[in-house]
Design an enzyme around this catalytic site. Structure first.
Site, short mmCIF file in Angstrom:
data_model
loop_
_atom_site.label_atom_id
_atom_site.label_comp_id
_atom_site.label_asym_id
_atom_site.label_seq_id
_atom_site.Cartn_x
_atom_site.Cartn_y
_atom_site.Cartn_z
N ARG A 76 0.74 -1.33 -0.02
CA ARG A 76 0.01 -0.19 0.05
C ARG A 76 0.79 1.35 -0.11
O ARG A 76 0.65 1.98 -0.54
CB ARG A 76 -0.87 -0.12 1.15
CG ARG A 76 -1.82 1.13 1.43
CD ARG A 76 -2.33 1.30 2.88
NE ARG A 76 -1.18 1.46 3.70
CZ ARG A 76 -1.03 2.75 3.95
NH1 ARG A 76 -1.43 3.73 3.28
NH2 ARG A 76 0.01 2.95 4.74
N SER A 77 1.96 1.16 0.86
CA SER A 77 2.70 2.47 0.92
C SER A 77 3.99 2.51 -0.13
O SER A 77 4.43 3.50 -0.38
CB SER A 77 3.50 2.46 2.22
OG SER A 77 2.32 2.20 3.17
N ARG B 118 10.48 -14.97 19.12
CA ARG B 118 10.75 -14.99 20.33
C ARG B 118 10.99 -16.05 21.25
O ARG B 118 11.63 -16.47 22.16
CB ARG B 118 9.69 -14.13 21.09
CG ARG B 118 9.97 -12.71 21.14
CD ARG B 118 8.82 -11.88 22.08
NE ARG B 118 8.75 -10.69 21.36
CZ ARG B 118 7.55 -10.01 21.28
NH1 ARG B 118 6.45 -10.44 21.96
NH2 ARG B 118 7.32 -8.86 20.78
N CYS C 157 5.64 -5.49 24.69
CA CYS C 157 5.50 -4.55 25.63
C CYS C 157 5.16 -4.33 26.83
O CYS C 157 5.12 -3.74 27.63
CB CYS C 157 5.03 -3.46 24.72
SG CYS C 157 3.29 -3.68 24.24
N SER D 178 -2.22 2.40 22.22
CA SER D 178 -1.24 2.25 21.23
C SER D 178 -0.79 1.01 21.06
O SER D 178 -0.03 0.59 20.09
CB SER D 178 -0.37 3.49 21.45
OG SER D 178 0.28 3.40 22.84
N LYS E 23 2.08 -14.83 26.38
CA LYS E 23 3.45 -14.07 25.89
C LYS E 23 4.15 -13.67 27.13
O LYS E 23 5.53 -13.95 27.32
CB LYS E 23 3.21 -12.94 25.08
CG LYS E 23 2.78 -13.25 23.53
CD LYS E 23 2.64 -11.95 22.75
CE LYS E 23 1.96 -12.32 21.27
NZ LYS E 23 1.60 -11.31 20.58
N HIS F 56 1.79 1.31 29.58
CA HIS F 56 1.13 0.28 30.11
C HIS F 56 1.17 0.36 31.73
O HIS F 56 2.32 0.47 32.36
CB HIS F 56 1.65 -1.06 29.81
CG HIS F 56 1.27 -1.34 28.18
ND1 HIS F 56 0.28 -0.70 27.76
CD2 HIS F 56 1.78 -2.31 27.58
CE1 HIS F 56 0.32 -1.33 26.27
NE2 HIS F 56 1.19 -2.33 26.21
N THR G 15 5.47 2.22 23.59
CA THR G 15 6.23 2.44 22.29
C THR G 15 7.44 2.91 22.19
O THR G 15 8.21 2.96 21.26
CB THR G 15 5.20 3.48 21.40
OG1 THR G 15 5.06 4.53 22.07
CG2 THR G 15 3.50 2.57 21.37
N1 LIG Z 1 2.27 -0.64 19.76
C1 LIG Z 1 3.10 -1.10 20.64
O1 LIG Z 1 2.90 -0.68 21.74
C2 LIG Z 1 3.78 -2.32 20.24
C3 LIG Z 1 4.72 -2.46 21.29
C4 LIG Z 1 5.81 -3.58 21.13
C5 LIG Z 1 5.73 -4.29 20.21
N2 LIG Z 1 4.67 -4.06 19.08
C6 LIG Z 1 4.74 -4.84 18.00
O2 LIG Z 1 5.42 -4.00 16.83
C7 LIG Z 1 4.88 -4.57 15.47
C8 LIG Z 1 4.15 -3.19 14.90
O3 LIG Z 1 3.32 -2.70 15.74
P1 LIG Z 1 2.61 -1.35 15.30
O4 LIG Z 1 1.76 -0.95 16.71
O5 LIG Z 1 3.54 -0.26 14.91
O6 LIG Z 1 1.68 -1.69 14.32
P2 LIG Z 1 0.71 -0.61 12.94
O7 LIG Z 1 0.81 0.58 13.68
O8 LIG Z 1 -0.28 -1.45 12.97
O9 LIG Z 1 1.79 -0.68 11.95
C9 LIG Z 1 2.06 -1.89 11.35
C10 LIG Z 1 2.93 -1.60 10.08
O10 LIG Z 1 3.25 -2.92 9.23
C11 LIG Z 1 3.29 -2.58 7.79
N3 LIG Z 1 2.53 -3.71 7.29
C12 LIG Z 1 1.37 -3.93 7.19
N4 LIG Z 1 1.38 -5.05 6.15
C13 LIG Z 1 2.58 -5.40 5.68
C14 LIG Z 1 3.03 -6.12 5.00
N5 LIG Z 1 2.34 -7.23 4.31
N6 LIG Z 1 4.23 -6.26 4.59
C15 LIG Z 1 5.03 -5.11 5.25
N7 LIG Z 1 4.82 -4.11 6.27
C16 LIG Z 1 3.50 -4.43 6.30
C17 LIG Z 1 2.30 -1.33 8.04
O11 LIG Z 1 2.48 -0.33 6.58
P3 LIG Z 1 1.39 0.22 5.68
O12 LIG Z 1 1.18 1.54 6.35
O13 LIG Z 1 2.17 0.23 4.44
O14 LIG Z 1 -0.05 -0.66 5.71
C18 LIG Z 1 2.60 -0.38 9.01
O15 LIG Z 1 3.84 0.26 8.70
C19 LIG Z 1 4.05 -5.54 15.81
O16 LIG Z 1 4.59 -7.01 15.63
C20 LIG Z 1 3.52 -5.35 17.32
O17 LIG Z 1 2.98 -6.52 18.02
C21 LIG Z 1 4.01 -3.08 19.10
#
Ligand SMILES: NC(=O)c1ccc[n+]([C@@H]2O[C@H](COP(=O)([O-])OP(=O)(O)OC[C@H]3O[C@@H](n4cnc5c(N)ncnc54)[C@H](OP(=O)(O)O)[C@@H]3O)[C@@H](O)[C@H]2O)c1
Length: 359
Positions: free
Chosen positions: A37-38, A116, A155, A185, A212, A249, A337
């Site tokens: 998409r991006s 993990r 997280c 978030s 987890k 959190h 985050t």
């Molecule tokens: N949010 C938190 O507090 C947090 C904390 C620790 C770990 N995490 C982990 O970090 C990861 C990202 O979380 P987030 O919160 O940033 O999620 P998010 O805001 O939903 O962002 C997801 C990202 O993945 C990309 N994406 C989606 N489908 C894809 C594909 N097929 N190939 C490549 N890129 C793709 C999206 O790109 P587009 O914009 O192009 O769709 C976007 O950049 C997850 O595994 C989550 O469990 C999150």
């Protein structure tokens, strides 16, 4: 300078990576990738909603101007040849496919859960279990990779493992019971939690989260034992809930210790905790890993999540628990985050650069 690529750069964690790396003394952002998409757009176009024109920038800090004109690549076709490290911030399903391809050649530091729980994969928190990085040599050899994959914890695990570490070292632990109140978030934005579902509400289930936290806490506080980690032998039981908080959190923790301890002993052990091996000198490290608040109305996510730029865990309300054997209970707030995701992963990169795993 170490050249970094960010995969999932448009998401919440991806944006936090850009903030964490802005002006970084050792690491520069050299490539961005996200979904189809991006792909092919500039970063600014990719985070601009096509219909409304809204810039979907999430972080409190202003958008990072230096990357706005950088092209976003399709993660599946990303050119990684000029990179030294790849920060992965995509969902686990995508990480499972993408990360091993990158790791054949490059260091991968991941915020996703995909790898993990593999035996040859450490879950690093610098200062808590830095010595687990030795497992990366085992992983490289076993998989025949020039690079490696090292994920950071979930997280919700991060603040728990950090605060349990001084208790574990000083008094031993028999059991841990934890209830989390997790920020919105933490669910990301693809699609994330719908506003109407969380307003005036608490959601009592986050699929997969409790398992987890239980497994990761034991692994992180375990011992490096040659080809694998010998997990810590105490049980962890949790209930994970989503609450109407933007970031940070909050966790209510009950611990049954092996040796009896007083509230003041636990508070002192946490205040004194400095982590291991000079990690405090790393550019993103907090000066204090744990801040202990005496005010009985702290910690609060709004007031405490940004302590040390989101890298310190704040603890308060340390009390005796009279139900558990040698029971101690407390609350903590951890930035999900920052320390719990992007800046925590940057801190791992700094440790691995300092110790020669990334060059
Ligand atoms: N949010 C938190 O507090 C947090 C904390 C620790 C770990 N995490 C982990 O970090 C990861 C990202 O979380 P987030 O919160 O940033 O999620 P998010 O805001 O939903 O962002 C997801 C990202 O993945 C990309 N994406 C989606 N489908 C894809 C594909 N097929 N190939 C490549 N890129 C793709 C999206 O790109 P587009 O914009 O192009 O769709 C976007 O950049 C997850 O595994 C989550 O469990 C999150």
């Amino acid at each position: 300078m170490i050249k970094a690529g960010i995969v999932g750069a448009t998401g919440i964690v991806g944006q936090q990576f850009l903030v964490a790396l802005k002006g970084h003394p050792w690491i520069e952002v050299a490539a961005l990738a996200a979904s189809e998409r991006s792909a092919g757009r500039s970063y600014k176009e990719a985070i601009t909603d096509a219909q409304s024109g809204a810039l979907r920038w999430f972080c409190q800090e202003p958008p990072v101007e230096e990357v706005m004109d950088m092209p976003v690549q399709n993660a599946t076709e990303m050119d990684i040849s000029g990179l030294d490290v790849i920060f992965s911030a995509v969902e686990s399903d995508q990480a499972r496919i993408l990360e091993p391809k990158f790791a054949e050649h490059k260091a991968v530091i991941s915020t996703a859960s995909a790898f993990r729980y593999d035996e040859d994969v450490p879950i690093l928190i610098p200062g808590v279990n830095s010595e687990h990085a030795k497992l990366l040599n085992v992983q490289r050899k076993a998989r025949g990779w020039r690079g490696f994959i090292t994920p950071i914890p979930n997280c919700t695990t991060t603040g728990l493992a950090i605060t349990l570490k001084p208790i574990y070292e000083s008094f031993g632990i028999d059991a841990v019971i934890m209830t989390s109140m997790q920020a919105l978030s933490g669910a990301g934005r693809s699609p994330g939690v719908i506003g109407l579902d969380i307003l005036d509400n608490i959601i009592p289930f986050i699929p997969g989260e409790e398992e987890k936290v239980q497994r990761e806490t034991q692994k992180i506080l375990g011992r490096f034992a040659g080809p694998c980690i010998d997990p810590a032998r105490f049980n962890v039981s949790c209930t994970c809930c989503r609450v109407n908080v933007r970031e940070g959190h909050t966790e209510s923790v009950f611990v049954s210790t092996q040796k009896p301890c007083e509230v003041s002993d636990v508070a002192q052990a946490m205040r004194d905790y400095r982590g291991s091996a000079n990690e405090a000198d790393l550019p993103s490290a907090p000066k204090r890993m744990i801040i202990v608040q005496d005010d009985p109305f702290r910690p609060q996510p709004r007031l405490d999540r940004d302590a040390e730029d989101g890298m310190a865990t704040t603890v308060g309300r340390i009390r005796k628990d009279n139900v558990l054997k040698n029971g101690i209970k407390y609350l903590l707030v951890s930035h999900n985050t920052k320390m719990g995701a992007a800046k925590g992963a940057v801190l791992v990169a700094e440790l691995l650069i300092r110790d020669g795993y990334i060059s």
